[in-house]
Design a protein around this motif. Structure first.
Motif, short mmCIF file in Angstrom:
data_model
loop_
_atom_site.label_atom_id
_atom_site.label_comp_id
_atom_site.label_asym_id
_atom_site.label_seq_id
_atom_site.Cartn_x
_atom_site.Cartn_y
_atom_site.Cartn_z
N PHE A 267 0.84 -1.20 0.00
CA PHE A 267 0.00 0.00 0.00
C PHE A 267 0.88 1.25 0.00
N ASP A 268 0.89 1.95 -1.11
CA ASP A 268 1.58 3.24 -1.22
C ASP A 268 3.03 3.17 -0.76
N CYS A 269 3.71 2.08 -1.10
CA CYS A 269 5.09 1.95 -0.63
C CYS A 269 6.07 1.40 -1.65
N LEU A 270 5.62 0.80 -2.74
CA LEU A 270 6.57 0.26 -3.71
C LEU A 270 7.49 1.36 -4.24
N HIS A 271 6.92 2.53 -4.48
CA HIS A 271 7.73 3.63 -5.02
C HIS A 271 8.73 4.18 -4.01
N ASP A 272 8.58 3.82 -2.72
CA ASP A 272 9.51 4.28 -1.69
C ASP A 272 10.75 3.40 -1.59
N MET A 273 10.75 2.26 -2.26
CA MET A 273 11.81 1.27 -2.08
C MET A 273 12.99 1.56 -2.98
N GLY A 274 14.19 1.37 -2.44
CA GLY A 274 15.40 1.59 -3.22
C GLY A 274 15.64 0.54 -4.28
N ASP A 275 15.04 -0.63 -4.10
CA ASP A 275 15.17 -1.72 -5.07
C ASP A 275 13.79 -2.31 -5.34
N PRO A 276 12.93 -1.58 -6.05
CA PRO A 276 11.57 -2.10 -6.28
C PRO A 276 11.57 -3.38 -7.10
N CYS A 323 9.69 10.27 -0.39
CA CYS A 323 9.81 9.04 -1.18
C CYS A 323 11.17 8.90 -1.84
N VAL A 324 11.58 9.92 -2.59
CA VAL A 324 12.86 9.84 -3.28
C VAL A 324 14.03 9.77 -2.30
N PRO A 325 14.09 10.62 -1.26
CA PRO A 325 15.21 10.48 -0.32
C PRO A 325 15.27 9.11 0.36
N ASN A 326 14.10 8.54 0.69
CA ASN A 326 14.09 7.23 1.33
C ASN A 326 14.63 6.17 0.37
#
Length: 373
Positions: A267-276, A323-326
């Motif tokens: 939920f609203d988190c795939l884009h936050d991952m450094g290695d999606p 999102c991008v910094p994380n």
């Protein structure tokens, strides 16, 4: 020698100035932009006032009956002079109504609905809590801009974690059980019979617990790399009496060890991952052959132009600070950003080995995708 050099530089600058006359300013266009800026400035300062109204109970008290500053202050245990100034600003912003004849203020049913119930399907103060929490990291994000460094989710102010839940939970409450899960092919029936679910990046567990309450025959594992959020989720599971079939783990998506899962959710988190892509591959391995991955992402188009909207502006703003910094802070360093769009999500899913992908639902704030092995 130095004086000669400076004279030459000054002469070159003067020549450039002569070649490039000052642009003609359209005063109507300028004032229109200044007017938009004034609106933005009022909204920025107003964010703190909205949180004051929520935290001090001012909105809830005013929703009960019209009141002036003195009556509202008495009802909420606050100071009337501060309340008077707050009320005037709220009326100027259109959050409350002002009756000049009686000198009282009031709230429409619609505004009370959106501002007073944290457990309801629409609750706007949570968005301001998230925004103000994110802005506390301004010095660190400025440093990230200058250096390219990341800034992890766990490094943010606690208002980011609570605000994030209060921002997204109403949407999940309104849509998850009534629209999103029913839109997935056969998933609701499987969960009703008793399925196995992993909720990745679960935060405080709002999405996990909503599903657990709706499907008592199923078991759930929620995970998040932020320990503080998982501790809060565990306490909520205990309070809800579902600890026997809901587990919360401190772990990132790449650490998913479950197998033969019927459903994995992000939920609203795939884009936050450094290695999606790595996370998607992990999800693929964890699913049963006929399992489903439900991917909920911020509503976005596939081009910049498609996202130049008020909603796109909100998500680009959050993405810049959160999102991008994380993502950059994590191994992989690949930052999708909060406005990745369907094509970018499809690419990640397809490269991870999924053979079926489709958008199954959407709201003004979210797109919901179904991926199958």
């Amino acid at each position: 020698m130095r004086e000669t050099q400076m004279t030459t530089i000054d002469s070159q600058a003067a020549d450039r100035t002569a070649e490039q006359p000052a642009p003609t300013i359209d005063m109507d266009a300028l004032m229109a932009f200044v007017g938009a800026f004034v609106g933005d400035l009022g909204a920025t300062v107003g964010a703190g006032n909205v949180l004051l109204g929520e935290r001090l109970g001012l909105y809830r008290a005013l929703a009960q009956a019209p009141a002036d500053a003195r009556d509202l202050a008495a009802a909420t245990g606050t100071d009337p002079r501060y309340v008077d100034e707050w009320l005037r600003g709220q009326a100027a912003g259109g959050y409350v109504e002002h009756d000049a004849a009686s000198g009282t203020y009031s709230m429409t049913p619609e505004k009370a609905f959106a501002l007073t119930d944290p457990a309801g399907p629409v609750f706007l103060p949570g968005a301001f809590e998230l925004a103000l929490g994110a802005l506390k990291a301004l010095p660190e994000i400025e440093h990230a801009f200058r250096t390219g460094a990341g800034y992890g989710w766990h490094e943010h102010d606690t208002d980011v974690f609570t605000g994030c839940e209060r921002f997204f939970r109403p949407g999940y409450l309104m849509h998850l059980l009534t629209e999103w899960i029913p839109a997935l092919d056969g998933v609701a029936a499987r969960l009703e019979r008793g399925g196995r679910v992993a909720d990745l990046g679960c935060g405080h567990g709002a999405s996990t617990l909503l599903m657990a309450d709706a499907f008592p025959a199923s078991t759930f594992v929620g995970s998040d790399y932020h320990r503080g959020s998982i501790e809060a989720a565990r306490q909520r599971a205990t309070d809800a009496g579902v600890g026997d079939r809901v587990r919360f783990d401190v772990a990132g998506a790449q650490a998913l060890e479950e197998r033969d899962l019927d459903l994995v959710t992000t939920f609203d988190c795939l884009h936050d991952m450094g290695d999606p892509l790595g996370a998607a591959q992990r999800v693929r391995r964890s699913l049963a052959p006929d399992g489903t991955w439900m991917i909920v992402e911020p509503a976005a188009g596939d081009t910049v132009e498609a996202n130049l909207t008020p909603v796109g502006r909100v998500f680009y703003g959050f993405s810049t600070f959160l999102c991008v910094p994380n993502a950059v802070s994590q191994p992989g360093g690949y930052a999708l950003g909060a406005q990745a769009g369907e094509a970018a999500i499809r690419q990640v899913v397809t490269e991870a080995g999924f053979t079926r992908f489709r958008k199954v639902a959407e709201t003004p704030f979210n797109h919901v995708y179904e991926a199958r092995p």
